[in-house]
Design an enzyme around this catalytic site. Structure first.
Site, PDB file in Angstrom:
ATOM      1  N   PRO A   2       1.553   0.481   7.492  1.00  0.00           N
ATOM      2  CA  PRO A   2       1.414  -0.944   7.792  1.00  0.00           C
ATOM      3  C   PRO A   2       2.780  -1.667   7.994  1.00  0.00           C
ATOM      4  O   PRO A   2       3.380  -1.570   6.869  1.00  0.00           O
ATOM      5  CB  PRO A   2       0.453  -1.523   6.503  1.00  0.00           C
ATOM      6  CG  PRO A   2      -0.371  -0.296   5.958  1.00  0.00           C
ATOM      7  CD  PRO A   2       0.621   0.874   6.331  1.00  0.00           C
ATOM      8  N   GLU A   3       2.914  -2.338   8.746  1.00  0.00           N
ATOM      9  CA  GLU A   3       3.998  -3.270   9.023  1.00  0.00           C
ATOM     10  C   GLU A   3       3.716  -4.611   9.678  1.00  0.00           C
ATOM     11  O   GLU A   3       2.719  -4.720   9.634  1.00  0.00           O
ATOM     12  CB  GLU A   3       4.948  -2.637   9.997  1.00  0.00           C
ATOM     13  CG  GLU A   3       5.441  -1.154   9.522  1.00  0.00           C
ATOM     14  CD  GLU A   3       6.809  -0.737   9.988  1.00  0.00           C
ATOM     15  OE1 GLU A   3       7.535  -1.494  10.641  1.00  0.00           O
ATOM     16  OE2 GLU A   3       7.067   0.405   9.905  1.00  0.00           O
ATOM     17  N   LYS A  51       4.430  -9.043   5.410  1.00  0.00           N
ATOM     18  CA  LYS A  51       3.247  -7.695   4.960  1.00  0.00           C
ATOM     19  C   LYS A  51       2.529  -8.137   3.962  1.00  0.00           C
ATOM     20  O   LYS A  51       1.698  -7.285   3.394  1.00  0.00           O
ATOM     21  CB  LYS A  51       4.301  -6.602   4.568  1.00  0.00           C
ATOM     22  CG  LYS A  51       5.202  -5.850   5.583  1.00  0.00           C
ATOM     23  CD  LYS A  51       6.025  -4.593   4.855  1.00  0.00           C
ATOM     24  CE  LYS A  51       6.945  -4.130   5.995  1.00  0.00           C
ATOM     25  NZ  LYS A  51       7.801  -3.083   5.103  1.00  0.00           N
ATOM     26  N   ASN A 165       9.755   0.625   8.086  1.00  0.00           N
ATOM     27  CA  ASN A 165      10.335   2.063   8.403  1.00  0.00           C
ATOM     28  C   ASN A 165      10.271   2.465   9.688  1.00  0.00           C
ATOM     29  O   ASN A 165      11.163   3.005  10.399  1.00  0.00           O
ATOM     30  CB  ASN A 165       9.999   2.998   7.298  1.00  0.00           C
ATOM     31  CG  ASN A 165      11.102   3.972   7.146  1.00  0.00           C
ATOM     32  OD1 ASN A 165      12.214   3.700   6.996  1.00  0.00           O
ATOM     33  ND2 ASN A 165      10.709   5.183   7.081  1.00  0.00           N
ATOM     34  N   ARG A 252      12.566   5.891   1.774  1.00  0.00           N
ATOM     35  CA  ARG A 252      11.764   6.204   2.913  1.00  0.00           C
ATOM     36  C   ARG A 252      12.383   7.236   3.789  1.00  0.00           C
ATOM     37  O   ARG A 252      13.607   7.136   3.590  1.00  0.00           O
ATOM     38  CB  ARG A 252      11.360   5.023   3.901  1.00  0.00           C
ATOM     39  CG  ARG A 252      10.221   4.110   3.027  1.00  0.00           C
ATOM     40  CD  ARG A 252      11.046   2.901   2.658  1.00  0.00           C
ATOM     41  NE  ARG A 252      10.245   2.062   2.053  1.00  0.00           N
ATOM     42  CZ  ARG A 252       9.606   1.015   2.506  1.00  0.00           C
ATOM     43  NH1 ARG A 252       9.939   0.930   3.954  1.00  0.00           N
ATOM     44  NH2 ARG A 252       8.663   0.033   2.105  1.00  0.00           N
TER      45      ARG A 252
END
Length: 268
Positions: A2-3, A51, A165, A252
């Protein structure tokens, strides 16, 4: 993952299902909200901020949720079989007489007064998908620490809300720089922010995020998730390194093409 685009689409689907209808079911499965009952209140709207998801209900209350790495909201018709994970992963259920919204694996779920939303989103930078997107303010924030590695600066939601990311890797590739380049050495920060807004907007209507044009559609993404596979531009194997970007304890993996992208390599 999810972004900002995924969260925007999630908010729209929740808004379509819940907005203007009175809740007849409310089950919040986190200890601090176990006794909260929003039944009898109508949902005013569901909006995304970076987000973060904000479900505003009558009485001046907001249910705030964040998907982080693998959280999700799913919307079902009454009587439809729920699909989104096993029952023990459900953290929230909101339903009216037509639709039911089910939140799976939500790492953040809290209730606050709507006039106090700044407590949870007030620190965020400009949102490329927000109605008040301000590229110049985002540019000012991004440049405020010129020595900072670009990847860290892009992930910092205080600079730009909604970039995660995947977009970190893709934006750096499109700018032809490595994520470890100091922000102050980025040749055209304005162009990167324009690209970020364009890509997030292009992908907000779909969950299958795509950054490559049709002519290069051998892959939906240029480098993210493509470690060891040939770069779509030069054929050099895409590389990946772990634990160089993100908050301590939540680092990440970072993907890049060592030939197409100029700048410092990852720190050893």
């Amino acid at each position: 993952m999810p972004e900002g685009d995924t969260v925007w689409l999630t908010a729209r689907r929740l808004d379509d299902a819940l907005r203007g209808r009175t809740l007849v079911r409310c089950d919040l499965r986190v200890p601090r909200l176990a006794t909260v009952d929003l039944r009898g209140r109508a949902v005013r709207e569901v909006v995304a901020r970076g987000k973060h998801l904000l479900t505003r209900v009558e009485g001046g209350l907001t249910l705030h949720s964040h998907l982080r790495m693998d959280g999700a909201w799913r919307v079902f018709d009454i009587g439809e079989r729920w699909r989104g994970g096993p029952g023990h992963q459900i953290r929230a259920i909101l339903g009216n007489d037509q639709r039911i919204a089910v939140g799976y694996r939500l790492p953040v779920l809290d209730l606050l007064r709507t006039d106090q939303e700044r407590r949870v989103v007030g620190h965020l930078g400009p949102d490329p998908l927000g109605p008040d997107w301000d590229r110049e303010e985002a540019l000012r924030r991004l440049r405020s620490q010129p020595e900072r590695p670009l990847g860290d600066a892009l992930l910092d939601q205080r600079n730009l809300a909604g970039v995660g990311n995947v977009y970190l890797a893709e934006l750096c590739f499109l700018a032809r720089v490595t994520p470890w380049l100091p922000v102050g050495e980025l040749p055209d920060a304005e162009a990167m922010l324009t690209t970020a807004q364009r890509l997030l907007t292009a992908n907000r209507e779909r969950f299958d995020r795509t950054t490559t044009p049709p002519a290069e559609r051998r892959s939906r993404l240029y480098v993210y998730g493509r470690a060891g596979r040939p770069c779509l531009r030069c054929g050099t194997p895409v590389r990946v390194t772990a634990d160089t970007h993100g908050e301590p304890g939540r680092e990440r993996p970072t993907y890049w093409c060592p030939r197409c992208q100029l700048g410092p390599p990852p720190p050893r």
